[in-house]
Design a protein around this motif. Structure first.
Motif, PDB file in Angstrom:
ATOM      1  N   VAL A 222      36.230 -25.318  12.647  1.00  0.00           N
ATOM      2  CA  VAL A 222      36.411 -25.039  14.128  1.00  0.00           C
ATOM      3  C   VAL A 222      35.340 -24.465  14.748  1.00  0.00           C
ATOM      4  CG1 VAL A 222      37.686 -23.855  15.848  1.00  0.00           C
ATOM      5  CG2 VAL A 222      39.072 -25.166  14.023  1.00  0.00           C
ATOM      6  N   ARG A 223      34.763 -23.387  14.169  1.00  0.00           N
ATOM      7  CA  ARG A 223      33.849 -22.525  14.571  1.00  0.00           C
ATOM      8  C   ARG A 223      32.355 -23.374  14.638  1.00  0.00           C
ATOM      9  NH1 ARG A 223      34.990 -16.870  11.670  1.00  0.00           N
ATOM     10  NH2 ARG A 223      36.533 -16.042  13.407  1.00  0.00           N
ATOM     11  N   ALA A 224      32.146 -24.230  13.663  1.00  0.00           N
ATOM     12  CA  ALA A 224      30.995 -24.992  13.855  1.00  0.00           C
ATOM     13  C   ALA A 224      30.995 -26.251  14.702  1.00  0.00           C
ATOM     14  CB  ALA A 224      30.790 -25.242  12.344  1.00  0.00           C
ATOM     15  N   GLN A 225      31.955 -26.421  15.420  1.00  0.00           N
ATOM     16  CA  GLN A 225      32.002 -27.605  15.990  1.00  0.00           C
ATOM     17  C   GLN A 225      32.330 -27.484  17.535  1.00  0.00           C
ATOM     18  OE1 GLN A 225      31.934 -30.599  14.562  1.00  0.00           O
ATOM     19  NE2 GLN A 225      31.667 -29.390  12.676  1.00  0.00           N
ATOM     20  N   ALA A 226      31.664 -28.228  18.507  1.00  0.00           N
ATOM     21  CA  ALA A 226      32.048 -27.742  19.878  1.00  0.00           C
ATOM     22  C   ALA A 226      33.497 -28.502  20.042  1.00  0.00           C
ATOM     23  CB  ALA A 226      31.273 -28.784  20.689  1.00  0.00           C
ATOM     24  N   MET A 227      34.662 -27.944  20.214  1.00  0.00           N
ATOM     25  CA  MET A 227      35.892 -28.267  20.276  1.00  0.00           C
ATOM     26  C   MET A 227      36.280 -29.382  21.374  1.00  0.00           C
ATOM     27  SD  MET A 227      37.417 -27.759  17.345  1.00  0.00           S
ATOM     28  CE  MET A 227      39.218 -27.823  17.780  1.00  0.00           C
ATOM     29  N   ASP A 228      36.749 -30.300  21.049  1.00  0.00           N
ATOM     30  CA  ASP A 228      37.522 -31.193  22.148  1.00  0.00           C
ATOM     31  C   ASP A 228      38.517 -31.936  21.427  1.00  0.00           C
ATOM     32  OD1 ASP A 228      36.434 -33.059  20.509  1.00  0.00           O
ATOM     33  OD2 ASP A 228      34.738 -33.647  21.962  1.00  0.00           O
ATOM     34  N   ARG A 229      39.463 -32.712  22.006  1.00  0.00           N
ATOM     35  CA  ARG A 229      40.880 -33.392  21.516  1.00  0.00           C
ATOM     36  C   ARG A 229      40.282 -33.939  20.377  1.00  0.00           C
ATOM     37  NH1 ARG A 229      45.591 -33.929  24.756  1.00  0.00           N
ATOM     38  NH2 ARG A 229      46.226 -35.820  23.883  1.00  0.00           N
ATOM     39  N   GLN A 230      39.348 -34.961  20.251  1.00  0.00           N
ATOM     40  CA  GLN A 230      39.144 -35.742  19.395  1.00  0.00           C
ATOM     41  C   GLN A 230      38.704 -34.918  18.216  1.00  0.00           C
ATOM     42  OE1 GLN A 230      39.587 -39.234  19.071  1.00  0.00           O
ATOM     43  NE2 GLN A 230      39.410 -38.623  16.669  1.00  0.00           N
ATOM     44  N   THR A 231      38.067 -33.857  18.147  1.00  0.00           N
ATOM     45  CA  THR A 231      37.481 -33.029  16.909  1.00  0.00           C
ATOM     46  C   THR A 231      38.645 -32.247  16.375  1.00  0.00           C
ATOM     47  OG1 THR A 231      35.514 -32.799  17.943  1.00  0.00           O
ATOM     48  CG2 THR A 231      36.084 -31.019  16.265  1.00  0.00           C
ATOM     49  N   ALA A 232      39.761 -31.855  17.306  1.00  0.00           N
ATOM     50  CA  ALA A 232      41.051 -31.141  16.885  1.00  0.00           C
ATOM     51  C   ALA A 232      41.723 -32.084  15.955  1.00  0.00           C
ATOM     52  CB  ALA A 232      41.825 -30.665  18.247  1.00  0.00           C
ATOM     53  N   ALA A 233      41.810 -33.503  16.528  1.00  0.00           N
ATOM     54  CA  ALA A 233      42.670 -34.565  15.677  1.00  0.00           C
ATOM     55  C   ALA A 233      41.880 -34.906  14.441  1.00  0.00           C
ATOM     56  CB  ALA A 233      42.613 -35.896  16.531  1.00  0.00           C
ATOM     57  N   ASP A 234      40.411 -34.627  14.277  1.00  0.00           N
ATOM     58  CA  ASP A 234      39.792 -35.091  13.057  1.00  0.00           C
ATOM     59  C   ASP A 234      40.000 -33.941  12.126  1.00  0.00           C
ATOM     60  OD1 ASP A 234      39.044 -37.276  14.529  1.00  0.00           O
ATOM     61  OD2 ASP A 234      36.942 -36.419  14.912  1.00  0.00           O
ATOM     62  N   ILE A 235      40.152 -32.795  12.691  1.00  0.00           N
ATOM     63  CA  ILE A 235      40.305 -31.485  11.724  1.00  0.00           C
ATOM     64  C   ILE A 235      41.929 -31.606  11.212  1.00  0.00           C
ATOM     65  CG2 ILE A 235      40.393 -28.993  11.485  1.00  0.00           C
ATOM     66  CD1 ILE A 235      37.957 -28.894  13.623  1.00  0.00           C
ATOM     67  N   ALA A 236      42.702 -31.955  12.322  1.00  0.00           N
ATOM     68  CA  ALA A 236      44.273 -32.134  11.827  1.00  0.00           C
ATOM     69  C   ALA A 236      44.291 -33.107  10.708  1.00  0.00           C
ATOM     70  CB  ALA A 236      45.116 -32.426  13.198  1.00  0.00           C
ATOM     71  N   TRP A 237      43.652 -34.016  10.867  1.00  0.00           N
ATOM     72  CA  TRP A 237      43.579 -35.162   9.748  1.00  0.00           C
ATOM     73  C   TRP A 237      43.086 -34.642   8.393  1.00  0.00           C
ATOM     74  CZ3 TRP A 237      41.708 -37.759   5.928  1.00  0.00           C
ATOM     75  CH2 TRP A 237      42.333 -39.140   5.512  1.00  0.00           C
ATOM     76  N   ALA A 238      41.886 -34.182   8.344  1.00  0.00           N
ATOM     77  CA  ALA A 238      41.238 -33.520   7.384  1.00  0.00           C
ATOM     78  C   ALA A 238      42.184 -32.489   6.546  1.00  0.00           C
ATOM     79  CB  ALA A 238      39.953 -32.990   7.561  1.00  0.00           C
ATOM     80  N   PHE A 239      42.862 -31.552   7.382  1.00  0.00           N
ATOM     81  CA  PHE A 239      43.623 -30.542   6.895  1.00  0.00           C
ATOM     82  C   PHE A 239      45.220 -31.166   6.198  1.00  0.00           C
ATOM     83  CE2 PHE A 239      47.402 -27.826   7.030  1.00  0.00           C
ATOM     84  CZ  PHE A 239      47.142 -26.761   6.460  1.00  0.00           C
ATOM     85  N   GLN A 240      45.524 -32.117   6.892  1.00  0.00           N
ATOM     86  CA  GLN A 240      46.766 -32.869   6.379  1.00  0.00           C
ATOM     87  C   GLN A 240      46.547 -33.356   5.052  1.00  0.00           C
ATOM     88  OE1 GLN A 240      50.505 -34.828   8.545  1.00  0.00           O
ATOM     89  NE2 GLN A 240      48.686 -36.066   8.511  1.00  0.00           N
ATOM     90  N   ASP A 241      45.463 -34.299   5.172  1.00  0.00           N
ATOM     91  CA  ASP A 241      45.216 -35.210   3.821  1.00  0.00           C
ATOM     92  C   ASP A 241      44.820 -34.005   2.679  1.00  0.00           C
ATOM     93  OD1 ASP A 241      44.104 -37.294   2.614  1.00  0.00           O
ATOM     94  OD2 ASP A 241      42.094 -36.498   2.754  1.00  0.00           O
ATOM     95  N   ALA A 242      44.072 -32.782   2.997  1.00  0.00           N
ATOM     96  CA  ALA A 242      43.908 -32.264   2.012  1.00  0.00           C
ATOM     97  C   ALA A 242      45.140 -31.310   1.508  1.00  0.00           C
ATOM     98  CB  ALA A 242      42.974 -31.106   2.144  1.00  0.00           C
ATOM     99  N   ALA A 243      45.808 -30.803   2.277  1.00  0.00           N
ATOM    100  CA  ALA A 243      47.178 -30.125   1.929  1.00  0.00           C
ATOM    101  C   ALA A 243      48.179 -31.164   1.021  1.00  0.00           C
ATOM    102  CB  ALA A 243      48.078 -29.592   3.116  1.00  0.00           C
ATOM    103  N   VAL A 244      48.436 -32.271   1.644  1.00  0.00           N
ATOM    104  CA  VAL A 244      49.245 -33.196   1.040  1.00  0.00           C
ATOM    105  C   VAL A 244      48.777 -33.684  -0.350  1.00  0.00           C
ATOM    106  CG1 VAL A 244      50.074 -35.678   1.158  1.00  0.00           C
ATOM    107  CG2 VAL A 244      50.308 -34.103   2.987  1.00  0.00           C
TER     108      VAL A 244
END
Ligand code: KG4
Ligand code: ZN
Length: 342
Positions: A222-244
């Motif tokens: 999050v800190r390394a990115q300029a946050m927008d809706r798409q970036t939040a969605a991309d991080i959410a995807w990567a987090f969920q993928d890794a946790a699962v």
């Protein structure tokens, strides 16, 4: 036996009537999400006060929906821990008072035993023994379930629970509370190619978990990115993928280790669709049967408490004791086997 179930361990007020012969007769849940949402998480004092207001009408309504009357009840099962002390006290005080007044048995139920046995409420339910992946806001456990009440913890989180990691990461991304469903919803628009998060502790042997690093990885991303809706969605995807993925890798390992042919997922994170899909695939790959409660019985509910309480009631239920205690911290390891007539 007709059992009235009460769940007030956190931010949901739950009530249910379970019939030990005919199964679940009625269940209702009142969610406090709207009360806590402005605070970004559960406020314990607000939770306890709201349980006080909602519990009695909810109990009346499940009893009448079950086509029963108070006097038909044979016992009361309430969550006595683990959870928020004030919230637990509401369910315990009401449950025990009611049992005293009706001259019936009352039993305090371990909330995680409730979650663990929730798959038994479904038509497709596993026979014992089986492996359980128990994933909630406070726990991440792999459990060898030999029989009701006979649990051996094979692996657990050394730091944050996986649900807690979902909740904290959602907060970081500016998503709402509770974080699990919010992350899952945001991830639908995520680009799977953009980020890849680590799978903590999967390169070491053993069945323990660690999720605080995943949350930190999310923070750094999050800190390394300029946050927008798409970036939040991309991080959410990567987090969920890794946790699962991490949960599935350890479940595979535990199935191999125990040799069990049956496994279940239970607890709030068990409602996660990606997790259910990947566990179903794991079951198909290994030739193991996979069982799970309907999503509303993965998250907190009183049906599971009524069910577990019904099993523990014979011999353990008591209404004569006027004192009672709750156990905000209580390990599944401290439970005793359930005596069955079989
Ligand atoms: O079992 P539960 O309702 O309460 C506890 O006993 O903790 O679990 C709540 C946890 C929360 O962390 C919530 O974010 C998570 O379960 N959760 C989910 C989903 N639904 C609830 N996590 C991921 N995906 C979901 N769909
Ligand atoms: Zn729970």
């Amino acid at each position: 036996m007709l059992i009235l179930g009460i769940e007030t361990s956190c931010d949901d007020t739950g009530a249910a009537v379970f019939d030990s012969v005919h199964g679940l007769r009625s269940h209702k849940l009142y969610s406090q999400v709207e009360i806590h949402r402005p605070h970004g998480g559960v406020v314990p004092e607000l939770a306890a006060r709201d349980h006080i207001q909602k519990l009695l009408p909810l109990l009346e309504s499940v009893v009448s929906e079950a086509g029963a009357q108070r006097n038909d009840l044979d016992g009361v099962a309430y969550t006595s821990g683990p959870g928020l002390a004030g919230a637990l006290l509401v369910g315990a005080a009401v449950g025990r008072s009611l049992a005293y007044a009706l001259n019936i048995a009352a039993v305090g139920v371990h909330h995680m035993e409730g979650h663990l046995l929730a798959p038994m409420l479904e038509e497709q339910s596993p026979e014992f023994p089986f492996l359980a992946l128990l994933v909630s806001g406070g726990h991440t456990l792999l459990v060898d379930v030999k029989a009701p009440g006979r649990y051996r913890i094979l692996g657990e989180s050394l730091d944050d629970a996986v649900g807690e990691a979902f909740d904290k990461t959602a907060k970081l991304l500016g998503l709402g509370y509770p974080g699990g469903p919010e992350i899952a919803a945001a991830a639908k628009a995520g680009n799977p190619e953009r980020f890849r998060f680590p799978r903590p502790m999967t390169d070491r042997s053993g069945l323990d978990f660690s999720f605080s690093g995943l949350k930190t990885h999310a923070l750094e991303t999050v800190r390394a990115q300029a946050m927008d809706r798409q970036t939040a969605a991309d991080i959410a995807w990567a987090f969920q993928d890794a946790a699962v993925d991490t949960l599935v890798i350890k479940t595979r390992r535990a199935l191999k280790q125990t040799g069990y042919q049956r496994f279940v997922v239970a607890g709030g994170v068990g409602a996660n669709r990606l997790l259910r899909q990947r566990l179903a695939k794991l079951g198909a790959d290994l030739g193991c049967s996979f069982y799970y409660p309907r999503p509303e019985f993965c998250t907190d509910n009183a049906a599971m408490i009524a069910y577990a309480g019904g099993l523990r009631m014979p011999g353990a239920g008591d209404h004569k004791e006027t004192g009672f205690e709750v156990r905000p911290r209580w390990s599944l390891r401290d439970l005793t086997p359930i005596e069955t007539s079989a």
